[in-house]
Design an enzyme around this catalytic site. Sequence first.
Site, mmCIF file in Angstrom:
data_model
loop_
_atom_site.group_PDB
_atom_site.id
_atom_site.type_symbol
_atom_site.label_atom_id
_atom_site.label_comp_id
_atom_site.label_asym_id
_atom_site.label_seq_id
_atom_site.Cartn_x
_atom_site.Cartn_y
_atom_site.Cartn_z
ATOM 1 N N HIS A 9 6.829 9.013 -0.227
ATOM 2 C CA HIS A 9 5.209 9.534 -0.174
ATOM 3 C C HIS A 9 5.418 9.286 -1.658
ATOM 4 O O HIS A 9 3.798 8.683 -2.059
ATOM 5 C CB HIS A 9 5.328 10.204 0.176
ATOM 6 C CG HIS A 9 3.541 11.332 0.588
ATOM 7 N ND1 HIS A 9 2.897 10.543 0.786
ATOM 8 C CD2 HIS A 9 2.488 11.709 -0.473
ATOM 9 C CE1 HIS A 9 2.145 11.305 1.207
ATOM 10 N NE2 HIS A 9 1.867 11.412 -0.308
ATOM 11 N N GLU A 10 5.747 10.190 -2.479
ATOM 12 C CA GLU A 10 5.752 10.024 -4.164
ATOM 13 C C GLU A 10 5.514 8.163 -4.565
ATOM 14 O O GLU A 10 4.929 8.344 -5.425
ATOM 15 C CB GLU A 10 6.395 11.247 -4.504
ATOM 16 C CG GLU A 10 5.793 12.611 -4.012
ATOM 17 C CD GLU A 10 3.940 13.029 -3.944
ATOM 18 O OE1 GLU A 10 3.587 12.223 -4.422
ATOM 19 O OE2 GLU A 10 4.169 13.498 -3.188
ATOM 20 N N HIS A 43 2.175 6.387 -4.146
ATOM 21 C CA HIS A 43 1.111 6.598 -5.385
ATOM 22 C C HIS A 43 2.054 6.213 -6.308
ATOM 23 O O HIS A 43 1.334 5.497 -7.184
ATOM 24 C CB HIS A 43 1.065 8.179 -5.499
ATOM 25 C CG HIS A 43 0.901 9.005 -3.982
ATOM 26 N ND1 HIS A 43 -0.424 8.534 -3.740
ATOM 27 C CD2 HIS A 43 1.017 10.364 -3.615
ATOM 28 C CE1 HIS A 43 -0.881 9.414 -2.573
ATOM 29 N NE2 HIS A 43 0.072 10.531 -2.580
ATOM 30 N N GLU A 55 -3.620 7.615 -0.852
ATOM 31 C CA GLU A 55 -3.229 7.870 0.409
ATOM 32 C C GLU A 55 -2.870 7.461 0.853
ATOM 33 O O GLU A 55 -1.535 6.953 1.585
ATOM 34 C CB GLU A 55 -3.783 9.463 0.604
ATOM 35 C CG GLU A 55 -3.274 10.365 2.057
ATOM 36 C CD GLU A 55 -1.923 11.150 0.873
ATOM 37 O OE1 GLU A 55 -1.990 11.123 -0.341
ATOM 38 O OE2 GLU A 55 -1.214 11.791 1.463
#
Length: 493
Positions: free
Chosen positions: A262-263, A266, A292
Site C-alpha cells: 500500500h505505502e 503511494h 489512494e
Amino acid sequence: MSQKEYQKLTKLLKQAALLGSATSLLEWDQETYMPPEGISLRSEMLEILSGLAHKQKTSKQIGKLLHSLTHATDLKTQQKACLREVARDYKHATCLPNAFVKKLSETTSQATHIWQTARTTNDFALFAPHLEKVISLHRKKADLLGYSDHPYNALLDLYEPGLTVATLNPLFTRLQSKLSSLLSQIAKKPPTNDSCLYVSCSQDQQLKLASHFLDAVHLTKQTSRLDLSAHPFCMGLHPRDIRMTTALRDKNPLFCFFSVLHEAGHALYDQGLPFEHYGTPLGEAISLGIHESQSRFWETRIGQSLPFWKHFFPLFQKELPEAFGNISLDTFYKAVNTVTPSCIRIEADEVTYNLHIILRFEIEKKLMEGSLSVKEIPELWNHLMEQYLNVTPTSFKEGCLQDVHWSCGLIGYFPTYTLGNLFASQFFEVFAKDFPDWESKVASGNLFFIREWLKEKIHIHGREFTADELCQRICGKPLSEEAFTRHLESKYL
Ligand code: CO
C-alpha cells in the site's frame, strides 16, 4: 515579460515547498526515530517551520504575481494549468483568518488527546462535547471557504477538488446497494477462512519478504527508505527522497507485507512526479482519491491477484517453510481474499471496506448540514452497520470511536478512500487491455512495467489535469462504481 514573472512565482513556491518538506522530515522523525523526550521541543520546531511555510505561501508577492499573470497571453498550456492550481491553493491558504486557524488547531489537538482516552475507556460521552466543538468550527470553516448547495462541499473540495454531495449521493447509493447484495450472495457460498495466515514470523523475515516486493518495483535505497512506525505511512519529501514506514503485528506477517504494498503505491506516485517541477502544482499529486488509487492498485488489484502470488508465495514458503511449506497456493490465495463483514474499518476486506466509508459519509453529511447531532451518532452508526454489513458493534471502540479522523478535523476525508478504490479499478481495466499478457508477466515476478504504465498515465502529469480530466483521458469515461463492482462480482461469485 510574463515568462519572467512565472519564473519568479515558481521560485517563491519552491521556497514554500522546501519549508514544507523540512516540516515533513521532522514529522517523519517524530514517528520513527525521535527519543520520547525529544517531543518537548519538537512541537515548537514544527510550529515555527509550518508558520514560515504558511507565511511564504500566503505572501502578497505571490498574490500580485498571480494577479498580473491572469492577463498574460504568452503562457503555455501547462503553465496555465499550473496557475489555475496555484490560484486555488492561494485562495485556500488566505481565506481563513489566523485566529480561526489557531483556534481550530487548539481544538483538534485537545479533541485528539481526549479521543485517545475516550476510546480506551469506551466513553463516548467524554468525547462528545469536543466533537461538537470540532463540528461547529468546521461549519464555520465551510462558510469561510465558501460553497454552493451544501456546506459539506467546502470540505470535500479540500481533499478532492470539485467533489460534491450531489456527485457522491447517487454514486454511493448505487455502490452500497450493489455491495450489500454481493455480500449476501457471498454469505451463501461455502465459507473460506484465513487462519493459515496467522503465523509467527520475525521482524527480519517480515522486512525481507517486503524487500522482495520493493526490489521488483525498483524502489531502491538510493531514493527511498522503509522504516518502522506505530501506523504505516508514506511521506514524499521530494521525488528522490521518499520515506515509507510499515508496522509489525504479532503472528500476522501479511499485515506488514500488504502495508508495504500500500505505502509503496503511494511512494511510486510521489517518486513519479516530475522532479523539475518540484514545489509547483505540476510536481504535486492531484488529489487524495488519485493518491489512494495508486496504493490500492498495488495492494488490491496486483497484490491480491493470483498471478502475483504465483511468484510471491514460493518466496513466503522458502522464508517460512514450517508455516507455509505444506499449504497449497490455492488455499493461500483464498485466505488472502477472505471476505468477512466486521466492525473495524481498517481490518475490512475489499468487498466490505467501502461500506464503512459510505456509513461515515452519511454521518458527516448530516453533521455538516445540521440534521444530526453529535449525541445521536452512536445510534445512527449502529443502525447503518446493521443495515449495510449485518454486524453490530459491541462497544464505542468497535463503533464510532474507532477512527482518529474526526478528532483531528479530517472531515470530508473519508470519501477519498472509496474514490481511490473506484479509480484504481477503472484504471486497472485500461491497464489490463494495454497488457493482455499482464498475468504471465506478473507471475514471472515482473512488476516494473506496471510502475512505468502508472507513471506515464498518471504520475508525470502532476496537477496539470483535474481528477475528472485525468479519468476521462485514461478511461474515456467519467468515474463510476461499475469497474469496481464488475471486478468484485467476477472474483467472488
Ligand atoms: Co493510503
